[in-house]
Design an enzyme around this catalytic site. Structure first.
Site, PDB file in Angstrom:
ATOM      1  N   GLU A 187      -9.301  61.314 -64.970  1.00  0.00           N
ATOM      2  CA  GLU A 187     -10.324  62.350 -65.122  1.00  0.00           C
ATOM      3  C   GLU A 187     -11.302  62.315 -63.940  1.00  0.00           C
ATOM      4  O   GLU A 187     -11.678  63.357 -63.399  1.00  0.00           O
ATOM      5  CB  GLU A 187     -11.053  62.161 -66.464  1.00  0.00           C
ATOM      6  N   GLU A 232     -11.238  68.541 -57.680  1.00  0.00           N
ATOM      7  CA  GLU A 232     -11.383  69.973 -57.959  1.00  0.00           C
ATOM      8  C   GLU A 232     -12.692  70.550 -57.438  1.00  0.00           C
ATOM      9  O   GLU A 232     -12.745  71.729 -57.127  1.00  0.00           O
ATOM     10  CB  GLU A 232     -11.179  70.291 -59.442  1.00  0.00           C
ATOM     11  N   CYS A 270      -9.212  85.903 -65.818  1.00  0.00           N
ATOM     12  CA  CYS A 270      -9.727  87.249 -65.667  1.00  0.00           C
ATOM     13  C   CYS A 270     -10.598  87.560 -66.882  1.00  0.00           C
ATOM     14  O   CYS A 270     -10.292  87.200 -68.007  1.00  0.00           O
ATOM     15  CB  CYS A 270      -8.662  88.330 -65.542  1.00  0.00           C
ATOM     16  N   ARG A 297     -14.208  82.998 -65.820  1.00  0.00           N
ATOM     17  CA  ARG A 297     -12.777  83.234 -66.052  1.00  0.00           C
ATOM     18  C   ARG A 297     -12.032  83.583 -64.765  1.00  0.00           C
ATOM     19  O   ARG A 297     -10.811  83.696 -64.763  1.00  0.00           O
ATOM     20  CB  ARG A 297     -12.593  84.368 -67.055  1.00  0.00           C
ATOM     21  N   ASN A 339      -6.335  91.616 -68.362  1.00  0.00           N
ATOM     22  CA  ASN A 339      -6.274  90.156 -68.295  1.00  0.00           C
ATOM     23  C   ASN A 339      -4.892  89.775 -68.786  1.00  0.00           C
ATOM     24  O   ASN A 339      -4.557  90.066 -69.937  1.00  0.00           O
ATOM     25  CB  ASN A 339      -7.342  89.556 -69.217  1.00  0.00           C
ATOM     26  N   GLY A 340      -4.075  89.170 -67.926  1.00  0.00           N
ATOM     27  CA  GLY A 340      -2.733  88.780 -68.359  1.00  0.00           C
ATOM     28  C   GLY A 340      -1.716  89.137 -67.311  1.00  0.00           C
ATOM     29  O   GLY A 340      -2.040  89.280 -66.130  1.00  0.00           O
ATOM     30  N   LYS A 388     -11.798  78.933 -65.345  1.00  0.00           N
ATOM     31  CA  LYS A 388     -12.109  78.098 -66.502  1.00  0.00           C
ATOM     32  C   LYS A 388     -11.024  78.171 -67.568  1.00  0.00           C
ATOM     33  O   LYS A 388     -10.730  77.191 -68.229  1.00  0.00           O
ATOM     34  CB  LYS A 388     -13.456  78.551 -67.072  1.00  0.00           C
ATOM     35  N   LYS A 425     -11.960  65.354 -61.353  1.00  0.00           N
ATOM     36  CA  LYS A 425     -13.296  65.923 -61.105  1.00  0.00           C
ATOM     37  C   LYS A 425     -13.569  65.978 -59.616  1.00  0.00           C
ATOM     38  O   LYS A 425     -14.033  66.973 -59.095  1.00  0.00           O
ATOM     39  CB  LYS A 425     -14.402  65.083 -61.771  1.00  0.00           C
ATOM     40  N   HIS A 461       3.406  49.106 -56.045  1.00  0.00           N
ATOM     41  CA  HIS A 461       4.731  49.734 -55.962  1.00  0.00           C
ATOM     42  C   HIS A 461       4.699  50.998 -55.108  1.00  0.00           C
ATOM     43  O   HIS A 461       5.612  51.816 -55.192  1.00  0.00           O
ATOM     44  CB  HIS A 461       5.257  50.029 -57.362  1.00  0.00           C
ATOM     45  N   TRP A 493      -8.993  86.580 -61.443  1.00  0.00           N
ATOM     46  CA  TRP A 493      -8.363  85.368 -60.926  1.00  0.00           C
ATOM     47  C   TRP A 493      -6.979  85.817 -60.506  1.00  0.00           C
ATOM     48  O   TRP A 493      -6.169  86.229 -61.331  1.00  0.00           O
ATOM     49  CB  TRP A 493      -8.277  84.297 -62.004  1.00  0.00           C
TER      50      TRP A 493
HETATM   51  O1  M6R Z   1      -9.226  75.116 -71.907  1.00  0.00           O
HETATM   52  P1  M6R Z   1      -8.351  73.932 -71.729  1.00  0.00           P
HETATM   53  O2  M6R Z   1      -8.954  72.676 -72.215  1.00  0.00           O
HETATM   54  O3  M6R Z   1      -6.988  74.131 -72.343  1.00  0.00           O
HETATM   55  O4  M6R Z   1      -8.129  73.797 -70.181  1.00  0.00           O
HETATM   56  C1  M6R Z   1      -7.211  72.902 -69.646  1.00  0.00           C
HETATM   57  C2  M6R Z   1      -7.453  72.690 -68.177  1.00  0.00           C
HETATM   58  O5  M6R Z   1      -7.282  73.893 -67.478  1.00  0.00           O
HETATM   59  C3  M6R Z   1      -8.863  72.163 -67.902  1.00  0.00           C
HETATM   60  O6  M6R Z   1      -9.093  71.000 -68.621  1.00  0.00           O
HETATM   61  C4  M6R Z   1      -9.066  71.871 -66.413  1.00  0.00           C
HETATM   62  O7  M6R Z   1      -8.235  70.844 -66.014  1.00  0.00           O
HETATM   63  C5  M6R Z   1     -10.536  71.523 -66.212  1.00  0.00           C
HETATM   64  N1  M6R Z   1     -11.266  72.691 -65.880  1.00  0.00           N
HETATM   65  C6  M6R Z   1     -10.749  70.507 -65.178  1.00  0.00           C
HETATM   66  O8  M6R Z   1     -12.093  70.195 -65.059  1.00  0.00           O
END
Ligand code: M6R
Length: 612
Positions: A485, A492, A2, A27, A100-101, A607, A489, A508, A74
């Site tokens: 990773e 997501e 947020c 956010r 926010n929170g 984010k 990517k 396995h 969010w």
């Molecule tokens: O801000 P951060 O690095 O702590 O965020 C952690 C994850 O939320 C972040 O890396 C998330 O997995 C990525 N947006 C994925 O692309």
């Protein structure tokens, strides 16, 4: 998660609030809303989806109000519906709040206000606050917030306004959600993050945890809730650049950020080598203390954890310290055993991730030393650690992390080298040699980005597999976190289910998933495990699945094991992760684009993740 913004000054502020929200949209983008406050009444607009929908919804408001605030959501408590969209307004229309929170005791708060006759119009935790305010108000908004604050449990940054006091916004913070004040000439901004008002002012002050802030056009008071004492906060200059908040000719932030990786890596390395010697300013531990470390724990979430997993191999390799890495949200509930010889590395690009922060706090309480690795100067993780090391990736807007990942891996590489150098487990000449090769990485990443035949090949692969129902990623050793990773990517931003597995584990269980319609992506760069992964790829091919391999240029045997080979330039095996991830980022991007998806704003994500 947020984003919040408030403005009080002399200018009509509708546009300032909307444009601030556009910069905070990363956010959260489930819905957005704003209020514009005039003496005796306020205007509200709310809309589902991105801020551009709010812009449309607010088009009919012709207010010249010079006080206003906005929110981009969010969703946590309550579905993605307009009635759950902030700001919330009291029944008499005099008070508005946004947050926010989370209020953790929201069930109790909602029941309490409902019992006293307030009609709750949303399913959110935040709405209770506006009713509490309306009840408790005795002519002083800041004092009302002071009296209510102790009732609120959780973690939050909120802003409130009252039409009886149309010259001020009152804000409050508890725990980690950030709140920053922007000081202009005769105007004041409040926001979750500086880019919300960077085009207007760079002079900032940070609201501390446990404080209430009272902002008027010309003055800002910070008061500690506990004793109502006035607090002084220096005015600092924001160092974020506004340019980064624009797409700069690219069709998306993600694509722009993929292309910014050479600079991000270069900037992360540059300042740290002096005459061939590595210097990590801000590390927060003396060389003597680093020599006494006998165990390292790396914590983080998502992409940040993946960079930590790369770091784990390198720390073990060069510094010879037992190292483990764990998901922060899991680790924080383990009964971890620590002493001052344990070093915790907490990685978070945003510096706000709730689980990472909690893990750090627990580690410190149990006696461990903690170093934060973050992209945001002065962020919560940086403040909560013994030392902070910064990636220099610049602001990242795309929700899918790209340049911050390669910058994190670069920084973990530097840190592993530094630990090895200080502890004498790696010879100075070798440190210098690796340093020389590290400095070539930005150029090599650029080579990958400029490689038109690689790009064409990625197009072919994306065309062929974009509509498949599942991707398996296989890697070994340093290739494994890169597969994790790459798989993250792809899932997501394309919403295609993916799994990433240690190639040796495939037989396995995951091998049961393979069939003639399964693309299998493998990181098979040159290393001591190349032959092992080549054998695993044969097992994959024997089941009819299609292998796409990332391999080192010059490797002549990989064509026997893969249908598609994505060649990347040669460097020493320890530095390959920074290069190997780039084609996987581009592949995920190309597939998502083919599926017509919004790569910068994947569904359900945000984010920064400031809730558990
Ligand atoms: O801000 P951060 O690095 O702590 O965020 C952690 C994850 O939320 C972040 O890396 C998330 O997995 C990525 N947006 C994925 O692309």
């Amino acid at each position: 998660m947020c984003g919040i913004i408030g403005y009080v000054g002399a200018r009509p502020c509708k546009e300032l609030v909307l444009s601030g929200l556009e910069h905070l949209e990363y956010r959260g983008y489930d819905s957005a809303g704003l209020v514009l406050v005039e003496p005796g009444h306020l205007h509200r607009a709310r809309a589902l989806g991105p801020v551009k929908h709010l812009r449309e919804a607010a088009a009919g408001i012709s207010s010249t109000a010079t006080l206003g605030m906005g929110h981009t959501r969010w969703a946590t408590h309550g579905g993605v519906e307009e009635r759950n969209t902030h700001p919330f307004v009291s029944a008499d229309g005099r008070f508005a709040v946004l947050m926010n929170g989370i209020f953790e005791n929201y069930v109790e708060l909602r029941a309490e206000v409902a019992e006293r006759g307030h009609v709750l119009t949303s399913d959110t935790d935040t709405e209770a606050l506006v009713h509490l305010l309306a009840e408790a108000y005795e002519g002083d908004l800041a004092d009302t917030v002071r009296r209510i604050y102790p009732r609120l449990e959780g973690h939050f940054a909120f802003l409130v306004v009252c039409t009886d006091e149309p010259d001020r916004i009152v804000g409050a913070r508890l725990a980690w959600p950030p709140l920053v004040v922007g000081r202009g000439a005769g105007e004041t901004f409040l926001a979750s993050f500086t880019p919300a008002f960077l085009s207007e002012t760079r002079a900032i002050q940070l609201v501390a945890e446990g404080e209430i802030v009272i902002a008027t056009a010309d003055d800002v008071e910070f008061r500690r809730v506990a004793d109502w004492s006035l607090q002084e906060h220096p005015i600092e200059q924001a160092d974020e650049s506004l340019e980064v908040a624009a797409k700069g000719g690219y069709e998306s932030f993600m694509l722009k950020e993929i292309h910014e990786q050479p600079t991000a890596i270069d900037d992360t390395i540059a300042e740290r080598f002096h005459n061939g010697r590595l210097q990590l300013d801000g590390i927060g531990l003396t060389d003597e203390e680093l020599r006494s470390i006998n165990r390292v724990l790396v914590v983080g979430c998502g992409t940040a954890l993946h960079s930590g997993l790369v770091g784990r191999y390198l720390i073990e390799e060069w510094a010879q310290i037992a190292t483990e890495a764990d998901v922060a949200s899991e680790w924080r509930y383990r009964n971890g055993v620590f002493d001052p010889k344990t070093l915790v590395l907490a990685i978070s690009q945003s510096g706000e991730t709730a689980d990472t922060l909690a893990a750090m706090q627990i580690a410190r309480q149990r006696g461990a030393r903690v170093i934060a690795i973050t992209n945001i100067m002065g962020s919560a993780v940086a403040r909560a650690a013994d030392g902070a090391l910064y990636t220099r990736a610049g602001l990242e807007i795309g929700v899918a992390a790209t340049k911050t990942f390669t910058a994190q891996v670069t920084l973990m590489t530097l840190l592993a080298l530094h630990l090895g150098a200080v502890r004498g487990t790696i010879a100075p000449a070798e440190v210098a040699r690796i340093g020389d090769e590290l400095r070539l990485l930005p150029g090599l990443v650029q080579q990958i980005l400029d490689d038109t035949s690689l790009d064409a090949q990625l197009d072919v692969i994306a065309d062929r597999f974009a509509h498949d129902r599942f991707f398996l990623f296989l890697g070994r050793h340093l290739g494994l976190p890169i597969c994790q990773e790459g798989a993250l990517k792809l899932k997501e931003i394309s919403y295609i289910p993916t799994d990433a597995y240690a190639a040796g584990e495939m037989k396995h269980g995951p091998i049961a998933l393979l069939g003639e319609d399964t693309p299998v992506v493998a990181v098979a760069t040159d290393s001591h495990v190349f032959e092992k992964i080549a054998s695993n790829l044969e097992e994959v091919r024997a089941r009819g699945a299609h292998v796409i391999a990332v391999a080192t240029e010059g490797n002549t045997v990989i064509h026997h094991h893969a249908e598609h080979v994505l060649f990347i330039p040669r460097t020493r095996p320890e530095l390959q992760p920074v290069l190997a991830v780039v084609p996987l980022q581009i592949l995920a991007y190309k597939i998502a684009v083919r599926l017509g998806l919004d790569v910068d704003r994947p569904r359900n994500l945000a984010k920064t993740v400031t809730v558990e």
